[in-house]
Design a protein around this motif. Structure first.
Motif, PDB file in Angstrom:
ATOM      1  N   ILE A   1       0.833  -1.196   0.000  1.00  0.00           N
ATOM      2  CA  ILE A   1       0.000   0.000   0.000  1.00  0.00           C
ATOM      3  C   ILE A   1       0.874   1.255   0.000  1.00  0.00           C
ATOM      4  O   ILE A   1       0.598   2.239  -0.701  1.00  0.00           O
ATOM      5  CB  ILE A   1      -0.941  -0.015   1.217  1.00  0.00           C
ATOM      6  CG1 ILE A   1      -1.945  -1.159   1.095  1.00  0.00           C
ATOM      7  CG2 ILE A   1      -1.665   1.321   1.380  1.00  0.00           C
ATOM      8  CD1 ILE A   1      -2.787  -1.377   2.331  1.00  0.00           C
ATOM      9  N   TYR A   2       1.948   1.214   0.758  1.00  0.00           N
ATOM     10  CA  TYR A   2       2.843   2.370   0.893  1.00  0.00           C
ATOM     11  C   TYR A   2       3.481   2.742  -0.447  1.00  0.00           C
ATOM     12  O   TYR A   2       3.696   3.921  -0.741  1.00  0.00           O
ATOM     13  CB  TYR A   2       3.925   2.033   1.920  1.00  0.00           C
ATOM     14  CG  TYR A   2       4.812   3.176   2.336  1.00  0.00           C
ATOM     15  CD1 TYR A   2       4.346   4.157   3.209  1.00  0.00           C
ATOM     16  CD2 TYR A   2       6.112   3.269   1.863  1.00  0.00           C
ATOM     17  CE1 TYR A   2       5.163   5.203   3.605  1.00  0.00           C
ATOM     18  CE2 TYR A   2       6.941   4.302   2.256  1.00  0.00           C
ATOM     19  CZ  TYR A   2       6.460   5.275   3.135  1.00  0.00           C
ATOM     20  OH  TYR A   2       7.266   6.313   3.523  1.00  0.00           O
ATOM     21  N   THR A   3       3.805   1.745  -1.272  1.00  0.00           N
ATOM     22  CA  THR A   3       4.498   1.999  -2.540  1.00  0.00           C
ATOM     23  C   THR A   3       3.555   2.035  -3.733  1.00  0.00           C
ATOM     24  O   THR A   3       4.021   2.110  -4.878  1.00  0.00           O
ATOM     25  CB  THR A   3       5.563   0.910  -2.781  1.00  0.00           C
ATOM     26  OG1 THR A   3       4.934  -0.383  -2.769  1.00  0.00           O
ATOM     27  CG2 THR A   3       6.634   0.954  -1.709  1.00  0.00           C
ATOM     28  N   SER A   4       2.236   1.996  -3.509  1.00  0.00           N
ATOM     29  CA  SER A   4       1.300   1.937  -4.633  1.00  0.00           C
ATOM     30  C   SER A   4       1.334   3.200  -5.480  1.00  0.00           C
ATOM     31  O   SER A   4       1.025   3.155  -6.678  1.00  0.00           O
ATOM     32  CB  SER A   4      -0.122   1.685  -4.113  1.00  0.00           C
ATOM     33  OG  SER A   4      -0.519   2.726  -3.230  1.00  0.00           O
ATOM     34  N   SER A   5       1.704   4.366  -4.911  1.00  0.00           N
ATOM     35  CA  SER A   5       1.731   5.606  -5.693  1.00  0.00           C
ATOM     36  C   SER A   5       2.978   5.724  -6.555  1.00  0.00           C
ATOM     37  O   SER A   5       3.153   6.730  -7.254  1.00  0.00           O
ATOM     38  CB  SER A   5       1.640   6.822  -4.755  1.00  0.00           C
ATOM     39  OG  SER A   5       2.722   6.838  -3.844  1.00  0.00           O
ATOM     40  N   LEU A   6       3.859   4.714  -6.539  1.00  0.00           N
ATOM     41  CA  LEU A   6       5.033   4.742  -7.412  1.00  0.00           C
ATOM     42  C   LEU A   6       4.676   4.389  -8.848  1.00  0.00           C
ATOM     43  O   LEU A   6       5.367   4.824  -9.786  1.00  0.00           O
ATOM     44  CB  LEU A   6       6.086   3.755  -6.880  1.00  0.00           C
ATOM     45  CG  LEU A   6       7.374   3.580  -7.690  1.00  0.00           C
ATOM     46  CD1 LEU A   6       8.133   4.897  -7.802  1.00  0.00           C
ATOM     47  CD2 LEU A   6       8.269   2.510  -7.078  1.00  0.00           C
ATOM     48  N   SER A   7       3.604   3.631  -9.057  1.00  0.00           N
ATOM     49  CA  SER A   7       3.268   3.168 -10.407  1.00  0.00           C
ATOM     50  C   SER A   7       3.021   4.312 -11.399  1.00  0.00           C
ATOM     51  O   SER A   7       3.481   4.226 -12.548  1.00  0.00           O
ATOM     52  CB  SER A   7       2.058   2.229 -10.361  1.00  0.00           C
ATOM     53  OG  SER A   7       0.966   2.857  -9.744  1.00  0.00           O
ATOM     54  N   PRO A   8       2.323   5.409 -11.030  1.00  0.00           N
ATOM     55  CA  PRO A   8       2.176   6.506 -12.008  1.00  0.00           C
ATOM     56  C   PRO A   8       3.503   7.134 -12.409  1.00  0.00           C
ATOM     57  O   PRO A   8       3.645   7.592 -13.551  1.00  0.00           O
ATOM     58  CB  PRO A   8       1.286   7.510 -11.268  1.00  0.00           C
ATOM     59  CG  PRO A   8       0.583   6.733 -10.217  1.00  0.00           C
ATOM     60  CD  PRO A   8       1.551   5.679  -9.805  1.00  0.00           C
TER      61      PRO A   8
ATOM     62  N   SER B   1      15.774   8.916 -12.147  1.00  0.00           N
ATOM     63  CA  SER B   1      15.857  10.149 -11.354  1.00  0.00           C
ATOM     64  C   SER B   1      14.535  10.439 -10.658  1.00  0.00           C
ATOM     65  O   SER B   1      14.507  10.797  -9.474  1.00  0.00           O
ATOM     66  CB  SER B   1      16.256  11.314 -12.262  1.00  0.00           C
ATOM     67  OG  SER B   1      16.289  12.523 -11.542  1.00  0.00           O
ATOM     68  N   ASP B   2      13.411  10.283 -11.394  1.00  0.00           N
ATOM     69  CA  ASP B   2      12.100  10.528 -10.777  1.00  0.00           C
ATOM     70  C   ASP B   2      11.773   9.473  -9.717  1.00  0.00           C
ATOM     71  O   ASP B   2      11.154   9.782  -8.688  1.00  0.00           O
ATOM     72  CB  ASP B   2      11.015  10.532 -11.856  1.00  0.00           C
ATOM     73  CG  ASP B   2      11.034  11.819 -12.685  1.00  0.00           C
ATOM     74  OD1 ASP B   2      11.822  12.724 -12.335  1.00  0.00           O
ATOM     75  OD2 ASP B   2      10.290  11.901 -13.679  1.00  0.00           O
ATOM     76  N   ILE B   3      12.170   8.222  -9.979  1.00  0.00           N
ATOM     77  CA  ILE B   3      11.956   7.176  -8.973  1.00  0.00           C
ATOM     78  C   ILE B   3      12.759   7.494  -7.717  1.00  0.00           C
ATOM     79  O   ILE B   3      12.263   7.344  -6.591  1.00  0.00           O
ATOM     80  CB  ILE B   3      12.342   5.797  -9.547  1.00  0.00           C
ATOM     81  CG1 ILE B   3      11.341   5.364 -10.610  1.00  0.00           C
ATOM     82  CG2 ILE B   3      12.407   4.752  -8.433  1.00  0.00           C
ATOM     83  CD1 ILE B   3      11.705   4.072 -11.308  1.00  0.00           C
ATOM     84  N   SER B   4      14.001   7.924  -7.898  1.00  0.00           N
ATOM     85  CA  SER B   4      14.838   8.278  -6.749  1.00  0.00           C
ATOM     86  C   SER B   4      14.227   9.427  -5.963  1.00  0.00           C
ATOM     87  O   SER B   4      14.247   9.430  -4.721  1.00  0.00           O
ATOM     88  CB  SER B   4      16.248   8.631  -7.228  1.00  0.00           C
ATOM     89  OG  SER B   4      17.086   8.950  -6.146  1.00  0.00           O
ATOM     90  N   SER B   5      13.666  10.411  -6.674  1.00  0.00           N
ATOM     91  CA  SER B   5      13.009  11.537  -5.989  1.00  0.00           C
ATOM     92  C   SER B   5      11.778  11.067  -5.227  1.00  0.00           C
ATOM     93  O   SER B   5      11.522  11.503  -4.092  1.00  0.00           O
ATOM     94  CB  SER B   5      12.624  12.613  -7.001  1.00  0.00           C
ATOM     95  OG  SER B   5      13.761  13.131  -7.650  1.00  0.00           O
ATOM     96  N   TRP B   6      11.002  10.158  -5.855  1.00  0.00           N
ATOM     97  CA  TRP B   6       9.825   9.625  -5.161  1.00  0.00           C
ATOM     98  C   TRP B   6      10.263   8.874  -3.906  1.00  0.00           C
ATOM     99  O   TRP B   6       9.632   8.997  -2.854  1.00  0.00           O
ATOM    100  CB  TRP B   6       9.056   8.693  -6.098  1.00  0.00           C
ATOM    101  CG  TRP B   6       7.797   8.131  -5.502  1.00  0.00           C
ATOM    102  CD1 TRP B   6       6.542   8.624  -5.613  1.00  0.00           C
ATOM    103  CD2 TRP B   6       7.693   6.966  -4.665  1.00  0.00           C
ATOM    104  NE1 TRP B   6       5.645   7.852  -4.913  1.00  0.00           N
ATOM    105  CE2 TRP B   6       6.333   6.823  -4.312  1.00  0.00           C
ATOM    106  CE3 TRP B   6       8.604   6.049  -4.180  1.00  0.00           C
ATOM    107  CZ2 TRP B   6       5.872   5.793  -3.515  1.00  0.00           C
ATOM    108  CZ3 TRP B   6       8.143   5.017  -3.374  1.00  0.00           C
ATOM    109  CH2 TRP B   6       6.792   4.893  -3.049  1.00  0.00           C
TER     110      TRP B   6
END
Length: 733
Positions: free
Chosen positions: A556-563, A601-606
């Motif tokens: 649940i915590y990482t679900s907003s990474l998909s977008p 880079s965006d994943i690292s920022s997330w």
């Protein structure tokens, strides 16, 4: 003499045969000659020969005139077979006057020796000389250990349930207690009842080398030794006959006793795979004494605290963002109470794991759960309805385990910290987890590309998604890049405020949300090392390791990474915190490196915003070009780290290579299973067919079956080592 024989024979007309030489050290040398003509089942014969050699890690050298060129060795599958026995080929110059390398040396457990080659006048083959490295290990006897023991076999569950029920408060009084008070009263009653009915006793731990040796056999052995001494002293034929008769009877009795012992041990664990693994290991390779180390429990506790603190200190409180996922119109405001029968089923069906946090053994609690279901139901339902997780269940015990026996036991980095929680706490978590999972599934709130801990999903489904993408790209003549992300201490740095915000956005409200807030707050841990414990240290971040809810909460915590991933055109598939990204593209595309860098880079920022750390040093890239297309330079520089494409990568226990040959994975699987087969073969004479088949299916076939659907379509010569292994397993049975 051996060198002269090898040099004189050369490529003789002898068929394959073996000569074993045992030196004063534990070294086995196998000399092979092979005729140049046709020869039966070549690989099968070599497999049978090598399987008959001892598998006790003794040094092994395999040498001789193989009469095979280097290319033929790879094509025949011989090299793959020998590698499955952990035999390494020593490189050498030409060993024949024609310039060919026909005489080969393979070695195992004695290093890879350096070969020197000398031409001879008496043969067209050259003399090969080398010095193997043989180490002598001196072992010292461990110090005697005193253990604490309860004679639980003498304790009847019915005899334990009655006094426990009598000692508990009456049903009206128990119902009026708060959740924490009711939990503490229940746990203390269980503990005091066990101490009074089955107290602890102290005894020295004396490992029995031969557990099948009964008192009768010991008495017969004494008579046998007396008969032997009498015969050696008198040399009378009648005394010899008496001695031989006793010897034959004793050997037959020992064989029967060992057969019965192994059969009973294996059958008692046949329905519990984890117990069968432990039984098999204890029968053949008893666990070694704990490694000598100067570390203390406090050292491990401080190391874990400092490791997590070093990561979380990088994140400032201002970066703690709320969940950015979609809103949910459905609401889960309260948990449904459980009936007594549902609670009893919950306890019985849950795996009985016991640690020192449990007041009584979990198996005993399962046996008396029908009698105590009323009290346990009160605790579970009171917790779920009031939104309060019992404080007695918020402590975890950490047990350090050395990752590999070869690592330095005095370095805390070489240990894996295993978290242990009480049985009742996990049962309460299961009750909440079932209702939360049902709510998320009914409202389609779970990530469809997350295979972790979902019904009908596994590591194999996650890897099949990746394999399917590879095959689809190859069929469409597209290139493909695979990225395997690695997170540092992912579950230990989860920010509670963001997690609770995520639950709120998904429709978890009121008492249900308060329960999760209570579940996450005021947790602590304590390290248990040898016979000591560390001080109690707080856990202010993370989801509890070893818990039932932990994996679901992390998903649940990482679900907003998909977008974030989808915005760059990448596809992905996850299993818990193992994230696999893949992107297919035309061979002529020129912006791939920039797209990968932008996505990472965006994943690292997330990750930074969500208090997670992307471990760039362990992030791997696999590049699969389309046919003979021009290769791209996919070296990515991000945050002062350079990520270059790898020749293969390990994901979820499977080694993936750009050609999808799975050669590295097949080598690792066969080597592991060969070792297991060697161990099973040691006790095979004392097993009946059913027990041997059970062991092989559990220990070997299960390993062969793991993710074997990924190898569908591989050529026969690629999976030949697995077929040979399966044949060897059938021969053992």
């Amino acid at each position: 003499k051996l060198k002269a024989v090898i040099a004189a024979k050369g490529a003789s007309a002898f068929e394959w045969h073996a000569v074993s030489i045992t030196a004063t050290v534990a070294l086995v040398v196998v000399v092979l000659y092979r005729s140049p003509g046709p020869h039966g089942c070549f690989l099968d014969d070599r497999d049978i020969l090598l399987s008959s050699l001892p598998g006790d890690n003794s040094p092994l050298i395999l040498l001789g005139d193989f009469n095979l060129h280097v290319d033929d060795i790879h094509a025949s599958g011989l090299l793959l077979l020998l590698q499955s026995f952990d035999l390494s080929l020593s490189q050498s110059p030409a060993t024949h006057k024609a310039g060919n390398c026909l005489d080969l040396v393979f070695s195992c457990n004695c290093g890879c020796p350096v070969l020197s080659v000398t031409p001879l006048h008496v043969s067209d083959h050259f003399l090969i000389s080398f010095q193997p490295f043989l180490s002598t290990n001196s072992s010292s006897l461990p110090a005697p250990v005193v253990t604490f023991h309860r004679n639980l076999k003498s304790l009847s569950p019915s005899c334990f349930a009655s006094p426990t029920l009598a000692a508990l408060p009456s049903a009206p009084q128990f119902s009026d207690l708060f959740t924490d008070n009711a939990t503490n009263a229940f746990l203390s009653t269980l503990s005091s009842s066990l101490d009074s009915l089955c107290p602890l006793s102290f005894r020295p731990a004396c490992p029995i080398a031969t557990p099948w040796l009964s008192d009768t056999l010991c008495a017969n052995r004494t008579k046998l030794r007396a008969a032997e001494r009498r015969w050696r002293k008198s040399k009378i034929p009648s005394d010899l006959d008496a001695y031989q008769s006793l010897l034959a009877a004793f050997q037959s009795a020992v064989s029967s006793a060992k057969t019965s012992f192994f059969h009973n041990k294996i059958q008692s664990a046949s329905k519990k795979p984890h117990r069968l693994f432990a039984t098999f290991s204890s029968l053949l390779c008893p666990p070694p004494p704990p490694p000598l180390s100067s570390l203390t429990a406090e050292d491990f506790a401080l190391f874990f605290r400092d490791k997590v603190k070093a990561i979380t200190d990088k994140f400032s409180p201002s970066t703690c963002l709320v969940h950015a996922g979609p809103l949910c119109k459905a609401i889960l405001s309260n948990f449904k109470p459980l009936s007594e029968s549902e609670v009893a089923d919950l306890l019985i069906l849950h795996r009985a794991t016991t640690c020192s946090l449990d007041p009584i053994p979990s198996s005993l609690l399962q046996n008396i759960s029908p009698q105590l279901s009323s009290s346990i139901s009160k605790i579970i339902n009171s917790s779920l309805s009031s939104g309060s997780f019992p404080a007695a269940f918020k402590t975890a015990l950490i047990s350090p385990l050395l990752k590999k026996p070869s690592l330095d036991p005095n370095s805390v980095q070489n240990y894996r910290l295993v978290s242990l929680l009480s049985f009742l706490s996990k049962a309460l978590e299961q009750a909440a987890c079932d209702q939360l999972s049902d709510f998320l599934t009914r409202n389609h709130l779970l990530d469809g590309y997350q295979s972790g801990f979902k019904v009908g999903h596994s590591t194999e489904t996650a890897l099949l998604a990746v394999s399917d993408a590879l095959q689809a790209a190859r069929a469409a003549s597209l290139s493909l890049v695979l990225i395997f992300l690695d997170l540092s201490a992912a579950s230990d740095t989860v920010n509670h405020r963001i997690l609770l915000s995520s639950l709120n956005q998904l429709g978890i409200k009121c008492a249900a949300l308060r329960w999760f807030e209570s579940y996450l707050s005021a947790r602590s841990y304590q390290v248990v090392w040898r016979s000591s414990r560390s001080s109690l240290l707080p856990l202010s971040a993370g989801v509890p390791q070893g818990s039932v809810l932990g994996p679901l909460l992390f998903s649940i915590y990482t679900s907003s990474l998909s977008p974030v991933i989808a915005s760059h055109g990448f596809k992905y598939h996850c299993y818990a915190d193992d994230i696999q990204l893949f992107l297919s593209f035309p061979p002529g595309a020129s912006d791939i490196s920039a797209r990968i860098a932008a996505c990472l880079s965006d994943i690292s920022s997330w990750m930074y915003d969500h208090h997670l750390q992307l471990n760039l040093s362990k992030t791997e890239i696999l590049y699969l070009p389309a046919g003979l297309s021009s290769c791209h330079d996919l070296s990515i520089k991000l945050d002062n780290s350079l990520i270059s494409p790898s020749s293969f990568a390990k994901s979820l226990g499977v080694m993936i290579d750009p050609c999808q040959s799975f050669s590295q994975d097949i080598k690792a699987t066969t080597r592991s299973c060969r070792y297991i087969l060697h161990n099973i073969r040691r006790i095979r004479p004392y097993l009946n067919t059913d027990s041997a088949q059970l062991l092989v299916q559990t220990m070997v076939t299960s390993t062969l079956d793991y993710c074997n659907s990924l190898m569908c379509g591989l050529p026969v010569n690629a999976i030949k080592p697995l077929q040979l292994l399966q044949n060897a397993a059938a021969r053992v049975v």
